[in-house]
Design an enzyme around this catalytic site. Structure first.
Site, PDB file in Angstrom:
ATOM      1  CB  SER A 105     -26.947   4.765 -18.573  1.00 32.22           C
ATOM      2  OG  SER A 105     -26.400   5.049 -17.435  1.00 32.22           O
ATOM      3  CD1 TRP A 106     -22.487   3.624 -23.849  1.00 32.20           C
ATOM      4  CD2 TRP A 106     -21.563   5.611 -23.646  1.00 32.20           C
ATOM      5  NE1 TRP A 106     -21.578   3.604 -25.098  1.00 32.20           N
ATOM      6  CE2 TRP A 106     -20.497   5.061 -24.224  1.00 32.20           C
ATOM      7  CE3 TRP A 106     -20.209   6.416 -22.818  1.00 32.20           C
ATOM      8  CZ2 TRP A 106     -19.650   5.183 -25.417  1.00 32.20           C
ATOM      9  CZ3 TRP A 106     -19.512   7.154 -23.948  1.00 32.20           C
ATOM     10  CH2 TRP A 106     -19.343   6.740 -24.997  1.00 32.20           C
ATOM     11  CG  ASP A 127     -29.297   8.393 -12.340  1.00 30.91           C
ATOM     12  OD1 ASP A 127     -28.433   7.674 -11.889  1.00 30.91           O
ATOM     13  OD2 ASP A 127     -29.946   8.034 -13.902  1.00 30.91           O
ATOM     14  N   GLY A 172     -23.444   1.635 -20.078  1.00 35.65           N
ATOM     15  CA  GLY A 172     -22.153   0.711 -19.886  1.00 35.65           C
ATOM     16  C   GLY A 172     -20.952   2.453 -19.425  1.00 35.65           C
ATOM     17  CG  HIS A 204     -28.836   4.846 -13.499  1.00 38.08           C
ATOM     18  ND1 HIS A 204     -28.304   6.219 -14.499  1.00 38.08           N
ATOM     19  CD2 HIS A 204     -27.860   3.891 -14.499  1.00 38.08           C
ATOM     20  CE1 HIS A 204     -27.850   5.997 -15.391  1.00 38.08           C
ATOM     21  NE2 HIS A 204     -27.460   4.307 -15.658  1.00 38.08           N
TER      22      HIS A 204
END
Length: 323
Positions: free
Chosen positions: A111-112, A266, A44, A294
């Site tokens: 990711s985040w 990505d 996120g 990604h």
């Protein structure tokens, strides 16, 4: 043969934890009580975790804590940006570790979630046994500009045009702040319109090939509202990180085994970020996956992630047996 997910599994424990500031986070534990401890950090910010994330870990060898970060998923209040920063989340992870009753655990973040995993590990290196990081993101201006100004716009001009269409032309030079202003003012109905477009853009650009299931999740009103509000809230504040902080402090991770997995193509998180992290931290193990974007679900990425969690669990079991 490529490794895939473990079979679906139900959690053996679910609960909520009042972390203060008006926030209550939802968590669950899956696998085998007392097995190798791990914590899963979702993306996120604002993405929440899914039941499929339990399947990244061998349930016979792991005891995994999964939780929805402040403001998203089943945590409450929904889509709240109050008292919601990187360092609040780092403190929440520590609260969950104490709740789980473990001294150290493997930290898995994508990711985040990779940003948060690095921030947590640098703040509490003695609490991290290993790191599994996917889709490296460091919340730099270069990364934000690449995705929300110029870069991905050249790869997905049709989708980027939809993203910009809701913003007056005079404000498009800073699309992130323009969305943030609108997602923190106005009616909920107005915010949802913007949130769906923001979320949809990501849902349609995170995989190398189109994935209708991924896109549909990002088009859900409640998911999109938390996702867009929290992402823009974090990103306009540079995730409460000093410029280059995560690279600057990589020395704090010395001695922690780490596997980095990153798709060659990505879009949200360009591969140069993973490369830069590995160059600053050469003892980490880097896998750049060809023919992948990604998402963790892309075959080459998933294969490498499951192999990593398997290897760390087997190392832990061997250490126990020899000790």
């Amino acid at each position: 043969m490529l490794r895939t997910l473990y079979p679906p599994i139900e959690p053996y424990e679910t609960g909520t934890l009042d972390v203060g500031d008006g926030h209550v986070i939802y968590y669950e534990r899956s696998g085998t009580p007392g097995a190798k401890p791990a914590v899963f950090l979702h993306g996120g910010p604002g993405g929440g975790f899914s039941s499929v994330h339990r399947q990244l870990f061998d349930p016979a060898l792991y005891d995994v804590v999964l939780f929805d970060q402040r403001g998203c998923g089943r945590s409450t209040p929904h889509a709240s940006i109050e008292a919601n920063t990187t360092w609040h989340l780092v403190a929440d992870i520590e609260r969950l570790r104490l709740l789980a009753g473990v001294d150290q655990w493997l930290v898995f973040g994508g990711s985040w979630g990779s940003t948060l995993a690095l921030a947590y590990a640098q703040a509490h290196p003695d609490r991290v046994s290993e790191l599994v990081l996917r889709g490296i993101y460091m919340c730099s201006k270069a990364e934000l500009d690449w995705y929300y100004q110029f870069g991905v716009s050249q790869m997905f001009p049709d989708k980027f045009e939809r993203l910009t269409a809701l913003i007056p032309e005079a404000e498009r030079a800073d699309l992130l702040r323009a969305y943030h202003r609108r997602l923190t003012t106005g009616s909920t109905a107005e915010q949802i319109v913007l949130a769906r477009e923001w979320s949809r853009f990501e849902g349609e650009t995170v995989t190398l090939l189109p994935d209708t299931k991924m896109a549909a999740q990002h088009d859900d009103d409640q998911f999109a509202l938390a996702f867009a509000r929290l992402e823009t809230h974090y990103f306009v504040n540079n995730c409460w990180l000093a410029p280059g902080q995560l690279l600057r402090d990589v020395g704090k991770l010395r001695g922690i085994p780490a596997t980095i997995v990153h798709g060659r193509y990505d879009m949200p998180c360009p591969a140069i970020t993973a490369w830069s992290l590995h160059k600053a931290w050469p003892e980490s193990e880097l896998h750049i996956i060809e023919g992948a974007g990604h998402a963790f679900s892309e075959p080459g990425i998933l294969d490498r992630l499951v192999r990593a969690t398997d290897a760390y669990a087997h190392n832990w079991g061997s250490a126990l047996a020899s000790g």
